[in-house]
Write a protein that holds these residues in place. Structure first.
Motif, short mmCIF file in Angstrom:
data_model
loop_
_atom_site.label_atom_id
_atom_site.label_comp_id
_atom_site.label_asym_id
_atom_site.label_seq_id
_atom_site.Cartn_x
_atom_site.Cartn_y
_atom_site.Cartn_z
N ASN A 155 1.22 5.66 -0.76
CA ASN A 155 1.52 5.02 -2.04
C ASN A 155 0.66 3.79 -2.36
O ASN A 155 1.10 2.91 -3.12
CB ASN A 155 3.01 4.65 -2.12
CG ASN A 155 3.91 5.84 -1.87
OD1 ASN A 155 3.72 6.90 -2.44
ND2 ASN A 155 4.87 5.66 -0.99
N PHE A 156 -0.54 3.70 -1.79
CA PHE A 156 -1.48 2.65 -2.18
C PHE A 156 -2.89 3.20 -1.99
O PHE A 156 -3.09 4.25 -1.38
CB PHE A 156 -1.26 1.35 -1.40
CG PHE A 156 -1.73 1.38 0.03
CD1 PHE A 156 -2.98 0.88 0.39
CD2 PHE A 156 -0.91 1.89 1.03
CE1 PHE A 156 -3.41 0.90 1.71
CE2 PHE A 156 -1.32 1.91 2.36
CZ PHE A 156 -2.57 1.42 2.70
N ASP A 157 -3.87 2.51 -2.52
CA ASP A 157 -5.26 2.97 -2.49
C ASP A 157 -5.90 2.66 -1.14
O ASP A 157 -6.64 1.68 -1.01
CB ASP A 157 -6.05 2.35 -3.64
CG ASP A 157 -7.50 2.82 -3.68
OD1 ASP A 157 -7.84 3.82 -3.01
OD2 ASP A 157 -8.31 2.16 -4.37
N ALA A 158 -5.65 3.49 -0.16
CA ALA A 158 -6.23 3.30 1.17
C ALA A 158 -7.74 3.51 1.13
O ALA A 158 -8.49 2.81 1.83
CB ALA A 158 -5.59 4.25 2.18
N VAL A 159 -8.20 4.44 0.32
CA VAL A 159 -9.65 4.72 0.23
C VAL A 159 -10.39 3.48 -0.24
O VAL A 159 -11.39 3.06 0.35
CB VAL A 159 -9.92 5.93 -0.68
CG1 VAL A 159 -11.41 6.07 -0.96
CG2 VAL A 159 -9.35 7.21 -0.07
N GLY A 160 -9.91 2.85 -1.30
CA GLY A 160 -10.54 1.64 -1.81
C GLY A 160 -10.50 0.51 -0.79
O GLY A 160 -11.48 -0.22 -0.62
N ALA A 161 -9.39 0.38 -0.08
CA ALA A 161 -9.26 -0.67 0.93
C ALA A 161 -10.24 -0.45 2.08
O ALA A 161 -10.81 -1.41 2.60
CB ALA A 161 -7.83 -0.71 1.45
N ILE A 162 -10.45 0.81 2.47
CA ILE A 162 -11.43 1.11 3.52
C ILE A 162 -12.83 0.78 3.03
O ILE A 162 -13.60 0.11 3.72
CB ILE A 162 -11.33 2.59 3.95
CG1 ILE A 162 -9.98 2.86 4.62
CG2 ILE A 162 -12.48 2.97 4.87
CD1 ILE A 162 -9.64 4.34 4.79
N PRO A 187 6.33 10.84 6.21
CA PRO A 187 5.56 10.69 4.97
C PRO A 187 4.98 9.30 4.72
O PRO A 187 3.88 9.18 4.17
CB PRO A 187 6.58 11.05 3.88
CG PRO A 187 7.54 11.97 4.57
CD PRO A 187 7.64 11.46 5.98
N ASP A 188 5.67 8.24 5.13
CA ASP A 188 5.15 6.91 4.88
C ASP A 188 3.94 6.58 5.74
O ASP A 188 3.18 5.66 5.44
CB ASP A 188 6.24 5.85 5.06
CG ASP A 188 6.93 5.90 6.41
OD1 ASP A 188 7.15 7.01 6.95
OD2 ASP A 188 7.29 4.82 6.94
N HIS A 189 3.70 7.36 6.78
CA HIS A 189 2.55 7.16 7.66
C HIS A 189 1.38 8.08 7.32
O HIS A 189 0.25 7.81 7.74
CB HIS A 189 2.95 7.38 9.12
CG HIS A 189 3.84 6.31 9.66
ND1 HIS A 189 3.39 5.34 10.52
CD2 HIS A 189 5.15 6.05 9.44
CE1 HIS A 189 4.39 4.53 10.82
NE2 HIS A 189 5.47 4.94 10.17
N VAL A 190 1.64 9.16 6.59
CA VAL A 190 0.59 10.15 6.32
C VAL A 190 0.35 10.43 4.85
O VAL A 190 -0.48 11.27 4.51
CB VAL A 190 0.89 11.49 7.05
CG1 VAL A 190 0.99 11.28 8.55
CG2 VAL A 190 2.15 12.17 6.51
N GLY A 191 1.02 9.73 3.97
CA GLY A 191 0.91 10.01 2.53
C GLY A 191 -0.52 9.93 2.00
O GLY A 191 -0.89 10.66 1.08
N ASN A 192 -1.31 9.04 2.56
CA ASN A 192 -2.69 8.88 2.09
C ASN A 192 -3.69 9.76 2.84
O ASN A 192 -4.90 9.67 2.58
CB ASN A 192 -3.13 7.41 2.23
CG ASN A 192 -2.42 6.51 1.24
OD1 ASN A 192 -2.08 6.91 0.13
ND2 ASN A 192 -2.18 5.26 1.64
N VAL A 193 -3.23 10.60 3.75
CA VAL A 193 -4.15 11.45 4.52
C VAL A 193 -5.05 12.29 3.63
O VAL A 193 -6.27 12.29 3.81
CB VAL A 193 -3.41 12.33 5.56
CG1 VAL A 193 -4.31 13.45 6.06
CG2 VAL A 193 -2.94 11.49 6.74
N PRO A 194 -4.53 13.05 2.66
CA PRO A 194 -5.42 13.90 1.86
C PRO A 194 -6.55 13.12 1.18
O PRO A 194 -7.71 13.55 1.22
CB PRO A 194 -4.48 14.56 0.84
CG PRO A 194 -3.15 14.59 1.53
CD PRO A 194 -3.10 13.30 2.30
N ALA A 195 -6.24 11.99 0.59
CA ALA A 195 -7.27 11.20 -0.10
C ALA A 195 -8.30 10.64 0.88
O ALA A 195 -9.50 10.67 0.61
CB ALA A 195 -6.62 10.07 -0.90
#
Length: 191
Positions: A32-39, A56-64
């Motif tokens: 639920n946050f922009d992990a890609v941008g943060a990386i 889900p709270d640990h893997v929600g950003n996996v696809p992006a």
């Protein structure tokens, strides 16, 4: 260098630890946050994602994250749709500049792993152990209090009393008397 990409994020997420170094790794992606941008704000690329577990709270950003960086996702359960490569109990995996021992630590979730490196004395504890003796929930599917206690005991027996840092799945990291927080969780889980 270890930085929590989810620090200050105001949404339901886990911590997401970016470990820069020889092998740049994200330990959990959060949700639920922009992990890609943060990386991208911190490093030029990502070599791998390592999961403590697949809530889900640990893997929600996996696809992006996977799509943006073409990074393999490592986790305990090779049959899980988000896991590309398995990490077995007591296997060793490179995270940043150090080799970490993977410990299968169920009780919160069946596929839960903790990662411990002796040279820097760092523990990624996922949702097993938190600051001030808190410990993972056992009221969710696959949760089991006795198994969680056994997992905390295993971590306590594995890590050194010189533990320099404990990075949990939620809340602040502990960098002062980290071993004491493991001991507190061990005691508190028994009540």
């Amino acid at each position: 260098m270890i930085s929590n990409l989810a620090a200050g994020v105001r949404t339901f997420t886990s911590n997401a630890f970016l470990v820069d170094g020889e092998r740049t790794v994200l330990v959990d992606t959060g949700a639920n946050f922009d992990a890609v941008g943060a990386i991208r704000d911190r490093v030029g690329g990502l070599d791998a994602v390592v999961l403590t577990h697949t809530h889900p709270d640990h893997v929600g950003n996996v696809p992006a994250v996977r799509e943006a960086f073409d990074a393999d996702v490592w986790g305990f359960d090779p049959d899980h749709e988000l896991v590309d490569r398995p990490i077995g109990d007591e296997s060793r995996i490179q995270i940043g500049d150090h080799e970490y021992l993977a410990l299968h630590t169920p009780g919160h979730k069946d596929d839960h792993l903790c990662f411990y490196a002796t040279k820097p004395q760092v523990l990624f504890a996922g949702d097993l152990i938190f600051q001030n003796g808190s410990f993972g929930r056992t009221d969710l599917p696959e949760g089991d209090r006795e198994t969680l206690i056994e997992s905390i005991d295993r971590v306590r027996e594995t890590v050194s009393e010189e533990l320099a840092a404990l990075h949990p799945g939620h809340g602040p990291s502990v960098e002062a008397d980290a071993y004491g927080h493991v001991e507190l969780a061990r005691e508190a889980a028994r009540f």
